[in-house]
Write an enzyme that holds these catalytic residues in place. Structure first.
Site, PDB file in Angstrom:
ATOM      1  N   LYS A  71       0.943  -1.210   0.073  1.00 50.35           N
ATOM      2  CA  LYS A  71       0.063   0.161   0.023  1.00 50.35           C
ATOM      3  C   LYS A  71       0.795   1.140   0.050  1.00 50.35           C
ATOM      4  CE  LYS A  71      -2.294  -0.489   3.926  1.00 50.35           C
ATOM      5  NZ  LYS A  71      -2.002  -2.130   4.436  1.00 50.35           N
ATOM      6  N   ARG A 110     -10.917   1.044   6.412  1.00 54.99           N
ATOM      7  CA  ARG A 110     -10.681  -0.072   6.887  1.00 54.99           C
ATOM      8  C   ARG A 110     -11.630  -0.993   7.055  1.00 54.99           C
ATOM      9  NH1 ARG A 110      -4.644   1.035   7.862  1.00 54.99           N
ATOM     10  NH2 ARG A 110      -3.594  -0.984   8.177  1.00 54.99           N
ATOM     11  N   ARG A 163      11.125  -6.303   6.186  1.00 49.43           N
ATOM     12  CA  ARG A 163      10.864  -4.893   6.189  1.00 49.43           C
ATOM     13  C   ARG A 163      11.511  -4.152   7.298  1.00 49.43           C
ATOM     14  NH1 ARG A 163       5.067  -2.465   5.088  1.00 49.43           N
ATOM     15  NH2 ARG A 163       4.520  -3.379   7.267  1.00 49.43           N
ATOM     16  N   ARG A 204       9.391  -2.054  12.545  1.00 45.11           N
ATOM     17  CA  ARG A 204       8.250  -1.592  12.961  1.00 45.11           C
ATOM     18  C   ARG A 204       7.990  -2.382  13.902  1.00 45.11           C
ATOM     19  NH1 ARG A 204       4.095   0.310   8.448  1.00 45.11           N
ATOM     20  NH2 ARG A 204       2.707  -0.697   9.712  1.00 45.11           N
ATOM     21  N   ARG A 254      -2.452  -8.176  13.321  1.00 44.60           N
ATOM     22  CA  ARG A 254      -2.914  -7.250  12.222  1.00 44.60           C
ATOM     23  C   ARG A 254      -3.686  -8.166  10.989  1.00 44.60           C
ATOM     24  NH1 ARG A 254       2.619  -5.099  10.520  1.00 44.60           N
ATOM     25  NH2 ARG A 254       1.461  -3.626   9.007  1.00 44.60           N
TER      26      ARG A 254
HETATM   27  P1  AMP Z   1      -0.509   0.856   8.270  1.00 45.77           P
HETATM   28  O1  AMP Z   1       0.650   1.541   8.388  1.00 45.77           O
HETATM   29  O2  AMP Z   1      -1.565   1.361   7.254  1.00 45.77           O
HETATM   30  O3  AMP Z   1      -0.395  -0.383   8.549  1.00 45.77           O
HETATM   31  O4  AMP Z   1      -1.340   1.277  10.100  1.00 45.77           O
HETATM   32  C1  AMP Z   1      -0.516   1.278  11.116  1.00 45.77           C
HETATM   33  C2  AMP Z   1      -1.687   1.190  12.213  1.00 45.77           C
HETATM   34  O5  AMP Z   1      -2.281   2.353  12.251  1.00 45.77           O
HETATM   35  C3  AMP Z   1      -2.607   0.124  12.204  1.00 45.77           C
HETATM   36  O6  AMP Z   1      -2.301  -1.169  12.654  1.00 45.77           O
HETATM   37  C4  AMP Z   1      -3.686   0.799  13.160  1.00 45.77           C
HETATM   38  O7  AMP Z   1      -3.371   0.748  14.647  1.00 45.77           O
HETATM   39  C5  AMP Z   1      -3.554   2.379  12.806  1.00 45.77           C
HETATM   40  N1  AMP Z   1      -4.661   2.755  11.712  1.00 45.77           N
HETATM   41  C6  AMP Z   1      -4.150   3.115  10.523  1.00 45.77           C
HETATM   42  N2  AMP Z   1      -5.214   3.081   9.662  1.00 45.77           N
HETATM   43  C7  AMP Z   1      -6.610   2.735  10.289  1.00 45.77           C
HETATM   44  C8  AMP Z   1      -7.948   3.073  10.137  1.00 45.77           C
HETATM   45  N3  AMP Z   1      -8.340   3.054   9.074  1.00 45.77           N
HETATM   46  N4  AMP Z   1      -8.590   2.535  11.472  1.00 45.77           N
HETATM   47  C9  AMP Z   1      -8.110   2.239  12.509  1.00 45.77           C
HETATM   48  N5  AMP Z   1      -6.807   2.148  12.770  1.00 45.77           N
HETATM   49  C10 AMP Z   1      -6.001   2.554  11.685  1.00 45.77           C
END
Ligand code: AMP
Length: 213
Positions: A13, A85, A124, A157, A168
């Site tokens: 993404k 999401r 990563r 991370r 996740r």
């Molecule tokens: P990502 O980098 O997109 O994997 O997002 C990292 C973390 O941010 C996720 O595991 C959530 O804790 C939080 N997060 C990001 N986008 C959302 C969303 N749309 N709804 C809820 N939590 C989010």
């Protein structure tokens, strides 16, 4: 044009969103980065993000709308990465944009099998200083353990650690997968096979967006 990119953890993404935002001149709204920023000031959010859980759906929607209000008040030409999401987040975003005379023009789903995603996640690394992303197998840094851009230390991370990866995927399965099925039924989804080289995926996205116009 407002575009949404969704997909499983490590489906690419971030990479595809950056390429697309650059190419199409879109404002890149990355909710993962926004959440990590919020986590610096809020212990509850820090625990959620680091363990791989999701921030409560309506709360996250509020953060996103607040953020846009400050950074992109015209609400035009936005690339949403990692948001929505949940079905509720999609409906809230759509209603909000429509109330301002705008819309979600395309939703791209990056499809990948869990095994391939887990393989990517384990290799990563990110720069702890500037957040640049590397992959030890496909995009390693020139100097082991150090960022090419700023020389910062490369780390994993915390939500890429094995115990958080499972969480996740469970959240993805329980929530985002439902959103994908919902959009698929509405005929709203552009599906992309994300288990291919970066350039091939990007060209496919551009071609499908063009055909979607
Ligand atoms: P990502 O980098 O997109 O994997 O997002 C990292 C973390 O941010 C996720 O595991 C959530 O804790 C939080 N997060 C990001 N986008 C959302 C969303 N749309 N709804 C809820 N939590 C989010």
């Amino acid at each position: 044009m407002n575009i949404v990119i969704i997909g499983a953890p490590a489906s690419g993404k971030g990479t595809q969103s950056s390429l697309l935002a650059n190419k199409l001149g879109l404002f890149h709204m990355q909710t993962g980065d926004l959440s990590r920023e919020l986590a610096k000031k809020n212990e509850r959010i820090k625990e959620i993000v680091e363990s791989g859980k999701l921030i409560p759906e309506e709360e996250m929607t509020m953060y996103v709308l607040d953020y846009l209000h400050t950074k992109k008040p015209d609400l035009k030409n936005i690339l949403f990465e990692g948001f929505p999401r949940f079905i509720s987040q999609y409906e809230a975003l759509e209603a909000f944009l429509k109330s301002k005379g705008d819309d979600i023009d395309a939703v791209i789903s990056l499809d990948i099998e869990k095994d391939e995603a887990v393989r990517r996640i384990s290799s990563r690394r990110i720069c702890e200083n500037c957040s640049a992303v590397y992959n030890l197998l496909t995009n390693p840094p020139e100097n082991t353990g150090l960022c090419d851009t700023c020389g910062g230390k490369l780390i994993q991370r915390s939500d890429d650690l094995p115990e958080s990866i499972e969480v996740r995927f469970q959240y993805y399965q329980d929530n985002t997968k439902k959103l994908i099925d919902y959009l698929d039924e509405k005929g709203k989804l552009i599906r992309i096979d994300a288990a291919r080289p970066i350039d091939t995926i990007f060209e496919d996205i551009l071609a499908k967006l063009e055909a979607n116009k």
